[in-house]
Write an enzyme that holds these catalytic residues in place. Structure first.
Site, short mmCIF file in Angstrom:
data_model
loop_
_atom_site.label_atom_id
_atom_site.label_comp_id
_atom_site.label_asym_id
_atom_site.label_seq_id
_atom_site.Cartn_x
_atom_site.Cartn_y
_atom_site.Cartn_z
N THR A 1 11.60 6.09 -9.40
CA THR A 1 10.19 6.08 -8.98
C THR A 1 10.05 5.57 -7.56
O THR A 1 10.88 4.79 -7.08
CB THR A 1 9.31 5.25 -9.95
OG1 THR A 1 7.95 5.33 -9.51
CG2 THR A 1 9.72 3.79 -10.00
N ARG A 2 8.98 6.04 -6.88
CA ARG A 2 8.62 5.52 -5.56
C ARG A 2 7.15 5.09 -5.57
O ARG A 2 6.54 4.92 -4.53
CB ARG A 2 8.88 6.56 -4.46
CG ARG A 2 8.45 7.98 -4.78
CD ARG A 2 8.53 8.87 -3.57
NE ARG A 2 7.22 8.97 -2.95
CZ ARG A 2 6.31 9.89 -3.25
NH1 ARG A 2 6.56 10.83 -4.16
NH2 ARG A 2 5.14 9.89 -2.66
N HIS B 1 2.44 2.09 -14.23
CA HIS B 1 1.34 1.65 -15.09
C HIS B 1 1.75 1.87 -16.55
O HIS B 1 2.89 2.21 -16.83
CB HIS B 1 0.06 2.41 -14.73
CG HIS B 1 -0.32 2.21 -13.29
ND1 HIS B 1 -0.82 1.02 -12.83
CD2 HIS B 1 -0.19 3.01 -12.21
CE1 HIS B 1 -1.02 1.11 -11.52
NE2 HIS B 1 -0.65 2.30 -11.11
#
Ligand code: PPS
Length: 575
Positions: free
Chosen positions: A199-200, A204
């Protein structure tokens, strides 16, 4: 058991060269130095820690051409992204870079010698071809094409690397794991299957749900492996993101997940990048890898269309499934079902069942307004970390930049604004009057075009620093040139982060009025030629073409102006 590295052997060059480290350090001190760029530093770290196995250096021309054209190294090993060391012609000549030359590669941040490069060749890449083949289009709207065209130098240097040490970090040191360290960790914890999540972005609840689900279905553990090297320009900075990841980790079932940071410089190359990410995760020991919809997508091209199809990345990874030997897990879009108070994959929700979602744009809006972010969407600690970095506009700094003729009334307006803002409280207020700046910051400058420009850029620099820290800044120089004002705005907007709110106020009081009410007689002196190049008399004042507000002290009183201005800004900042 950690997965087998790509090519069969983990190329941990730091471990390999540890026995001769002292010798390399001594030699590095005698060699010519190449100070790395930010991207090259990221690439070097993954070369020497084994993240880019089977690479043992920067690609030579043969490997480069082969990778660009076929996604394979010259020995046919799958490797989809060129890992190259770019230099300028001037650097080549100055450092006499040629086959056989040994060069010390240095960290740009602290000048540490990290490695020795054994040059095998210096070659001129075909950048148009690289853009077309690797990135899919030679379109400057692609951030990596922009990098290739505007920042990458014209020559590439190939050569093998001998490692001296890893770069030194001062942030989140305990979360930085090399492939060897992560493999040792999996072994220690007896993790046999590991699903890696790239991920970048901030994470959530939906991300937590999808990773937990992916792991449970495969009786595996989870590696949260976010990129903290270079990501897409405009992304949330990695400091904020890591605080978010730290806040989400305790929400995983006990012992299920591990957080490790990846110092990768992303290329946003979509499908090719997804294959690359899979190879890297395999080198870090993961057995499974989640590939997203539009994985590593760079956004829209210059015709407003997506660069890659939403499933191109998953298709390409599937195509190389056997060679990759890391199982792809397609990212499942999760959605919240309020009636059940749980998340489910969007494609499994029966027709007619109400779902809830908050888009990235909506989230940014809510942060900006300080509006509520519901508990079903994110965790309170995650929201807190985001709010600290993205304060609502009412808590952000801003710059009110007043421009106008000498004695136009801008100083009186600036002082009145200062008092008004002090009365409101909540922010520190800084006043940068022309005369203060001239005596405290620019005392050696005169009034030539260049000196005035420099003076305004100094004001912009100080204003940006203050507003970044949350202050209200009121600057009031004459600032007669459009070019200087535009550069000041650009500087504040681009460097002050959430405090990059810049408002240009033109105090358009006519020269006759400014001159008539000049009790100090400065205009009279200028008329007599005692002051040369005076703005409005024998030097130009370029009225702003795009002021946010225009006021005139010959038409309005100062209280009226301040009042109208706080109306003008009230929606934006002055509330
Ligand atoms: S600028 O153009 O924005 O850099 O000017 P600024 O820094 O606001 O400086 C304005 C003060 O310098 C005095 N001064 C001159 N102004 C304009 N042109 C010339 N040639 C000039 N020479 C001196 C001017 O009177 C302002 O003085 P203060 O101290 O504000 O009264």
């Amino acid at each position: 058991m950690a997965n087998t590295p790509h090519g069969g052997v983990l190329k941990d060059l730091v471990a390999r060269d540890a026995p001769i480290q002292a010798q390399l350090v001594a030699e590095a001190a005698t060699l010519r130095d190449l100070v790395l760029s930010e991207r090259q530093l990221c690439d070097l770290e993954l070369i020497i820690n084994g993240g880019f196995s089977p690479l043992e250096g920067f690609m030579d021309e043969k490997d480069y051409n082969s990778v660009v054209e076929t996604m394979r190294l010259a020995d046919r090993t799958l490797f989809p992204i060129p890992v190259t060391l770019d230099v300028s012609e001037a650097e080549r000549d100055e450092l006499d870079i040629k086959p056989g030359r040994r060069l010390t590669l240095r960290d740009p941040r602290d000048d540490q010698a990290l490695a020795i490069l054994n040059v095998s060749d210096v070659y001129r890449p075909d950048k148009a071809k690289e853009a077309e083949r690797v990135l899919g289009a030679d379109d400057i709207a692609h951030p990596s094409v922009a990098y290739l065209r505007n920042r990458a130098k014209d020559l590439y240097v190939g050569g093998s690397i001998q490692a001296i040490q890893l770069p030194t970090y001062h942030d989140y040191v305990s979360l930085r794991f090399t492939p060897s360290e992560l493999r040792a960790h999996f072994k220690k914890m007896a993790w046999r299957k590991v699903v890696a999540f790239q991920t970048r972005n901030p994470m959530h609840r939906a991300h937590r749900e999808l990773t937990v689900r992916a792991a449970r279905q495969r009786l595996a553990n989870v590696l949260i492996h976010p990129v903290v090297g270079m990501t897409k320009p405009g992304d949330v900075d990695h400091y904020t993101r890591v605080r978010v990841y730290q806040a989400i980790m305790p929400k995983y079932p006990n012992g299920m997940a591990h957080l490790a940071l990846l110092p990768l410089a992303m290329r946003m190359a979509g499908p090719r990048e997804a294959v690359w990410h899979a190879i890297i995760r395999k080198n870090y020991g993961a057995t499974h890898f989640i590939v997203g919809r539009d994985h590593a997508g760079p956004g829209k091209n210059s015709h407003g269309e997506d660069f890659y199809g939403p499933y191109d990345a998953q298709t390409l990874v599937t195509e190389f499934k056997d060679e990759l030997a890391i199982e792809m897990v397609p990212f499942q879009m999760m959605t919240y079902i309020p009636s059940l108070e749980e998340y489910q994959p969007i494609d499994e929700v029966p027709k007619g069942v109400a779902t809830l979602n908050i888009s990235g744009t909506e989230l940014r809006h809510r942060l900006k307004r300080g509006a509520a972010i519901p508990e079903w969407f994110s965790y309170a600690d995650v929201v807190k970390a985001l709010r600290e970095s993205y304060p609502p506009r009412t808590k952000q700094g801003f710059v009110l930049f007043l421009t106008g003729l000498y004695n136009s009334g801008k100083d009186s307006i600036a002082r009145a604004l200062q008092v008004t803002l002090n009365q409101q409280g909540g922010r520190s207020v800084s006043l940068l009057l022309g005369e203060t700046v001239r005596s405290e910051l620019s005392s050696e400058l005169g009034f030539s075009v260049e000196d005035r420009h420099k003076n305004i850029q100094r004001i912009a620099f100080v204003s940006a620093e203050l507003s970044r820290a949350g202050a209200a800044v009121i600057a009031a120089p004459i600032a007669p040139y459009e070019r200087s004002r535009a550069a000041a705005r650009d500087h504040v907007v681009s460097s002050a982060g959430p405090g990059g709110n810049f408002f240009l106020i033109h105090v358009a009081t006519p020269l006759e009025v400014a001159e008539k009410t000049d009790r100090k007689g400065v205009y009279a002196k200028a008329r007599r030629g005692e002051i040369k190049g005076f703005t409005g008399i024998d030097d130009v004042y370029e009225p702003p073409k795009a002021a946010d507000i225009t006021v005139d002290t010959s038409q309005q009183t100062i209280p009226e102006i301040v009042h109208s201005m706080s109306f003008g800004f009230s929606l934006a900042v002055l509330v």
